[in-house]
Design a protein around this motif. Structure first.
Motif, PDB file in Angstrom:
ATOM      1  N   ILE A 116       0.855  -1.176   0.000  1.00 33.27           N
ATOM      2  CA  ILE A 116       0.000   0.000   0.000  1.00 33.27           C
ATOM      3  C   ILE A 116       0.892   1.228   0.000  1.00 33.27           C
ATOM      4  O   ILE A 116       1.556   1.527   0.993  1.00 33.27           O
ATOM      5  CB  ILE A 116      -0.930   0.019   1.233  1.00 33.27           C
ATOM      6  N   ALA A 117       0.921   1.948  -1.122  1.00 31.53           N
ATOM      7  CA  ALA A 117       1.829   3.077  -1.283  1.00 31.53           C
ATOM      8  C   ALA A 117       1.058   4.375  -1.448  1.00 31.53           C
ATOM      9  O   ALA A 117      -0.124   4.386  -1.800  1.00 31.53           O
ATOM     10  CB  ALA A 117       2.738   2.851  -2.499  1.00 31.53           C
ATOM     11  N   ALA A 118       1.752   5.494  -1.184  1.00 30.06           N
ATOM     12  CA  ALA A 118       1.162   6.824  -1.377  1.00 30.06           C
ATOM     13  C   ALA A 118       1.163   7.169  -2.857  1.00 30.06           C
ATOM     14  O   ALA A 118       2.179   7.053  -3.530  1.00 30.06           O
ATOM     15  CB  ALA A 118       1.958   7.864  -0.597  1.00 30.06           C
ATOM     16  N   SER A 119       0.027   7.627  -3.367  1.00 27.43           N
ATOM     17  CA  SER A 119      -0.048   7.936  -4.791  1.00 27.43           C
ATOM     18  C   SER A 119       0.698   9.222  -5.144  1.00 27.43           C
ATOM     19  O   SER A 119       1.052   9.423  -6.302  1.00 27.43           O
ATOM     20  CB  SER A 119      -1.511   8.044  -5.233  1.00 27.43           C
ATOM     21  N   ASP A 120       0.968  10.081  -4.139  1.00 24.83           N
ATOM     22  CA  ASP A 120       1.707  11.319  -4.430  1.00 24.83           C
ATOM     23  C   ASP A 120       3.214  11.100  -4.417  1.00 24.83           C
ATOM     24  O   ASP A 120       3.982  12.029  -4.669  1.00 24.83           O
ATOM     25  CB  ASP A 120       1.319  12.432  -3.451  1.00 24.83           C
ATOM     26  N   GLY A 121       3.645   9.878  -4.094  1.00 20.02           N
ATOM     27  CA  GLY A 121       5.066   9.569  -4.089  1.00 20.02           C
ATOM     28  C   GLY A 121       5.823  10.115  -2.909  1.00 20.02           C
ATOM     29  O   GLY A 121       7.040   9.926  -2.799  1.00 20.02           O
ATOM     30  N   VAL A 122       5.143  10.795  -1.997  1.00 18.73           N
ATOM     31  CA  VAL A 122       5.793  11.392  -0.823  1.00 18.73           C
ATOM     32  C   VAL A 122       5.636  10.499   0.397  1.00 18.73           C
ATOM     33  O   VAL A 122       6.605  10.067   1.016  1.00 18.73           O
ATOM     34  CB  VAL A 122       5.222  12.795  -0.539  1.00 18.73           C
ATOM     35  N   GLY A 123       4.414  10.217   0.758  1.00 20.28           N
ATOM     36  CA  GLY A 123       4.144   9.401   1.934  1.00 20.28           C
ATOM     37  C   GLY A 123       2.782   9.718   2.500  1.00 20.28           C
ATOM     38  O   GLY A 123       2.135  10.681   2.094  1.00 20.28           O
ATOM     39  N   TYR A 124       2.336   8.886   3.422  1.00 19.62           N
ATOM     40  CA  TYR A 124       1.071   9.134   4.112  1.00 19.62           C
ATOM     41  C   TYR A 124       1.244   8.808   5.585  1.00 19.62           C
ATOM     42  O   TYR A 124       2.299   8.318   6.015  1.00 19.62           O
ATOM     43  CB  TYR A 124      -0.083   8.352   3.475  1.00 19.62           C
ATOM     44  N   SER A 125       0.216   9.073   6.376  1.00 20.34           N
ATOM     45  CA  SER A 125       0.378   8.946   7.825  1.00 20.34           C
ATOM     46  C   SER A 125      -0.749   8.183   8.506  1.00 20.34           C
ATOM     47  O   SER A 125      -0.726   8.032   9.729  1.00 20.34           O
ATOM     48  CB  SER A 125       0.492  10.332   8.474  1.00 20.34           C
ATOM     49  N   GLN A 126      -1.718   7.676   7.751  1.00 21.37           N
ATOM     50  CA  GLN A 126      -2.842   6.969   8.378  1.00 21.37           C
ATOM     51  C   GLN A 126      -3.303   5.842   7.471  1.00 21.37           C
ATOM     52  O   GLN A 126      -3.412   6.005   6.260  1.00 21.37           O
ATOM     53  CB  GLN A 126      -3.988   7.942   8.629  1.00 21.37           C
ATOM     54  N   LEU A 127      -3.575   4.687   8.077  1.00 23.28           N
ATOM     55  CA  LEU A 127      -4.101   3.560   7.318  1.00 23.28           C
ATOM     56  C   LEU A 127      -4.989   2.712   8.222  1.00 23.28           C
ATOM     57  O   LEU A 127      -4.580   2.309   9.311  1.00 23.28           O
ATOM     58  CB  LEU A 127      -2.964   2.694   6.765  1.00 23.28           C
ATOM     59  N   ALA A 128      -6.222   2.465   7.758  1.00 27.54           N
ATOM     60  CA  ALA A 128      -7.157   1.582   8.460  1.00 27.54           C
ATOM     61  C   ALA A 128      -7.308   0.306   7.642  1.00 27.54           C
ATOM     62  O   ALA A 128      -7.449   0.359   6.414  1.00 27.54           O
ATOM     63  CB  ALA A 128      -8.512   2.261   8.643  1.00 27.54           C
ATOM     64  N   ILE A 129      -7.303  -0.834   8.323  1.00 23.94           N
ATOM     65  CA  ILE A 129      -7.400  -2.132   7.668  1.00 23.94           C
ATOM     66  C   ILE A 129      -8.629  -2.857   8.208  1.00 23.94           C
ATOM     67  O   ILE A 129      -8.810  -2.974   9.425  1.00 23.94           O
ATOM     68  CB  ILE A 129      -6.136  -2.970   7.922  1.00 23.94           C
ATOM     69  N   SER A 130      -9.484  -3.330   7.288  1.00 25.98           N
ATOM     70  CA  SER A 130     -10.704  -4.030   7.686  1.00 25.98           C
ATOM     71  C   SER A 130     -11.094  -4.987   6.566  1.00 25.98           C
ATOM     72  O   SER A 130     -10.522  -4.952   5.475  1.00 25.98           O
ATOM     73  CB  SER A 130     -11.843  -3.047   7.968  1.00 25.98           C
ATOM     74  N   LEU A 131     -12.080  -5.826   6.839  1.00 28.95           N
ATOM     75  CA  LEU A 131     -12.626  -6.709   5.813  1.00 28.95           C
ATOM     76  C   LEU A 131     -13.793  -6.004   5.122  1.00 28.95           C
ATOM     77  O   LEU A 131     -14.563  -5.279   5.762  1.00 28.95           O
ATOM     78  CB  LEU A 131     -13.072  -8.027   6.421  1.00 28.95           C
ATOM     79  N   ALA A 132     -13.915  -6.200   3.813  1.00 34.38           N
ATOM     80  CA  ALA A 132     -14.921  -5.470   3.044  1.00 34.38           C
ATOM     81  C   ALA A 132     -16.340  -5.912   3.366  1.00 34.38           C
ATOM     82  O   ALA A 132     -17.275  -5.111   3.295  1.00 34.38           O
ATOM     83  CB  ALA A 132     -14.645  -5.621   1.553  1.00 34.38           C
ATOM     84  N   ASN A 133     -16.524  -7.177   3.702  1.00 39.68           N
ATOM     85  CA  ASN A 133     -17.858  -7.670   4.019  1.00 39.68           C
ATOM     86  C   ASN A 133     -18.266  -7.182   5.407  1.00 39.68           C
ATOM     87  O   ASN A 133     -17.600  -7.484   6.405  1.00 39.68           O
ATOM     88  CB  ASN A 133     -17.890  -9.204   3.971  1.00 39.68           C
ATOM     89  N   ALA A 134     -19.340  -6.408   5.478  1.00 37.52           N
ATOM     90  CA  ALA A 134     -19.756  -5.784   6.732  1.00 37.52           C
ATOM     91  C   ALA A 134     -19.934  -6.818   7.843  1.00 37.52           C
ATOM     92  O   ALA A 134     -20.611  -7.825   7.669  1.00 37.52           O
ATOM     93  CB  ALA A 134     -21.057  -5.012   6.528  1.00 37.52           C
ATOM     94  N   GLY A 135     -19.304  -6.551   8.979  1.00 40.42           N
ATOM     95  CA  GLY A 135     -19.438  -7.421  10.145  1.00 40.42           C
ATOM     96  C   GLY A 135     -18.386  -8.499  10.246  1.00 40.42           C
ATOM     97  O   GLY A 135     -18.233  -9.105  11.310  1.00 40.42           O
ATOM     98  N   ASP A 136     -17.650  -8.783   9.166  1.00 37.98           N
ATOM     99  CA  ASP A 136     -16.582  -9.781   9.243  1.00 37.98           C
ATOM    100  C   ASP A 136     -15.440  -9.246  10.092  1.00 37.98           C
ATOM    101  O   ASP A 136     -15.140  -8.042  10.083  1.00 37.98           O
ATOM    102  CB  ASP A 136     -16.058 -10.121   7.843  1.00 37.98           C
ATOM    103  N   THR A 137     -14.788 -10.132  10.823  1.00 42.14           N
ATOM    104  CA  THR A 137     -13.735  -9.732  11.743  1.00 42.14           C
ATOM    105  C   THR A 137     -12.491 -10.587  11.541  1.00 42.14           C
ATOM    106  O   THR A 137     -12.525 -11.613  10.867  1.00 42.14           O
ATOM    107  CB  THR A 137     -14.211  -9.875  13.200  1.00 42.14           C
ATOM    108  N   PHE A 138     -11.400 -10.161  12.166  1.00 45.75           N
ATOM    109  CA  PHE A 138     -10.162 -10.937  12.159  1.00 45.75           C
ATOM    110  C   PHE A 138      -9.539 -10.875  13.546  1.00 45.75           C
ATOM    111  O   PHE A 138      -9.839  -9.986  14.347  1.00 45.75           O
ATOM    112  CB  PHE A 138      -9.192 -10.430  11.090  1.00 45.75           C
ATOM    113  N   ALA A 139      -8.647 -11.834  13.833  1.00 47.94           N
ATOM    114  CA  ALA A 139      -8.067 -11.943  15.172  1.00 47.94           C
ATOM    115  C   ALA A 139      -6.564 -11.717  15.180  1.00 47.94           C
ATOM    116  O   ALA A 139      -5.977 -11.583  16.254  1.00 47.94           O
ATOM    117  CB  ALA A 139      -8.380 -13.315  15.770  1.00 47.94           C
ATOM    118  N   LYS A 140      -5.938 -11.676  14.003  1.00 47.23           N
ATOM    119  CA  LYS A 140      -4.492 -11.465  13.949  1.00 47.23           C
ATOM    120  C   LYS A 140      -4.139 -10.703  12.678  1.00 47.23           C
ATOM    121  O   LYS A 140      -4.697 -10.957  11.620  1.00 47.23           O
ATOM    122  CB  LYS A 140      -3.750 -12.805  13.982  1.00 47.23           C
TER     123      LYS A 140
END
Length: 213
Positions: free
Chosen positions: A89-113
Motif C-alpha cells: 500500500i503506497a502513497a499515490s503522491d510519491g511522498v508518503g502518508y500517515s494513516q491507514l485503516a485495515i478491515s474486511l470489506a464484508n460488513a461485520g466480518d472480523t479478524f483476530a491477527k
C-alpha cells in the motif's frame, strides 16, 4: 440464601458470556512477527475478484486462499497498490502518508491477527488502535533504516488503525490476516430466556431481603 445468590449470579454470568460470544482477548500489539506466520493468510492485489487497486482513499485486496474475500485499506489521502503479488500500500503522491485503516470489506466480518511491515522515509512513531479493543493504544518508534514488522492480536477486530508521524510512510507491505470470522449471530430465544432467569433470581433475592428486614 448464599446458595441462591450464587446460583442467580451463575445464571447471569453464563447468559452474559453467551450474549457476548465469550470473553474477548485483549488488544495487543508487539514488534516483530510474533508466533510466526503459519496461522495467517497473505493479502494480495492480483488474482482478486472485484477489487480496486486505486489510486483512491479506499482500495481493496484479497486473501491468498480466497480471491473473493476482500480486504479494505483506507487512508487520509489517495493510496494505491503497485503491480505485484503480495499487497503493498503506497502513497499515490510519491511522498508518503500517515494513516491507514485495515478491515474486511464484508460488513461485520472480523479478524483476530494482523501482521504487517511499515516502510518509512524518516525515523518517527506509529500508534495502533483497534475496533473493538481500544483503549489501550500502542505507540512504537519506527526507523527509516530498516524493516518495521508488527503483530496485532486479539479477537473480533472490525478494523485496526495505524497513525504515524506526518507523511513518513512510503508503503505498508507483507500484510497477513488470520482468524477470519463472520458477524456475531443474534442471540437465540433460549439464550435470552437464560438471561431472564438470572435476572429473575436476583429479583427474588432482593424481595427476600426486604421481607426479612
Amino acid at each position: 440464601m448464599k446458595f441462591g445468590k450464587t446460583l442467580a449470579a451463575g445464571f447471569v454470568g453464563a447468559a452474559m458470556m453467551v450474549l457476548s460470544g465469550g470473553a474477548q482477548a485483549a488488544f495487543t500489539v508487539q514488534s516483530g512477527l510474533v508466533g510466526g506466520s503459519g496461522d495467517v493468510d497473505n493479502v494480495l492485489f492480483n488474482s482478486c475478484t472485484g477489487n480496486n487497486v486505486g489510486p483512491a482513499l479506499t482500495i481493496t485486496g484479497c486473501l491468498n486462499t480466497s480471491p473473493t474475500t476482500l480486504v479494505k485499506f483506507t487512508s487520509d489521502e489517495n493510496i494505491f497498490s503497485p503491480a505485484g503479488g503480495q499487497a503493498r500500500i503506497a502513497a499515490s503522491d510519491g511522498v508518503g502518508y500517515s494513516q491507514l485503516a485495515i478491515s474486511l470489506a464484508n460488513a461485520g466480518d472480523t479478524f483476530a491477527k494482523l501482521q504487517l511491515n511499515i516502510d518509512a522515509t524518516a525515523d518517527g512513531f506509529v500508534t495502533f488502535s483497534g475496533v473493538p479493543g481500544s483503549p489501550p493504544t500502542y505507540t512504537f518508534a519506527i526507523s527509516a533504516s530498516g524493516q518495521n514488522f508488527f503483530t496485532i492480536t486479539g479477537e473480533n477486530f472490525l478494523s485496526v488503525l495505524l497513525n504515524t508521524t506526518v507523511d513518513i510512510v512510503t508503503d505498508v507491505q507483507q500484510i497477513r490476516l488470520g482468524g477470519i470470522a463472520g458477524p456475531t449471530p443474534v442471540p437465540e430465544p433460549a439464550t435470552l430466556a437464560l438471561f431472564g432467569m438470572g435476572l429473575a433470581g436476583l429479583g427474588m433475592m432482593a424481595r427476600r431481603r426486604r421481607a426479612q428486614a
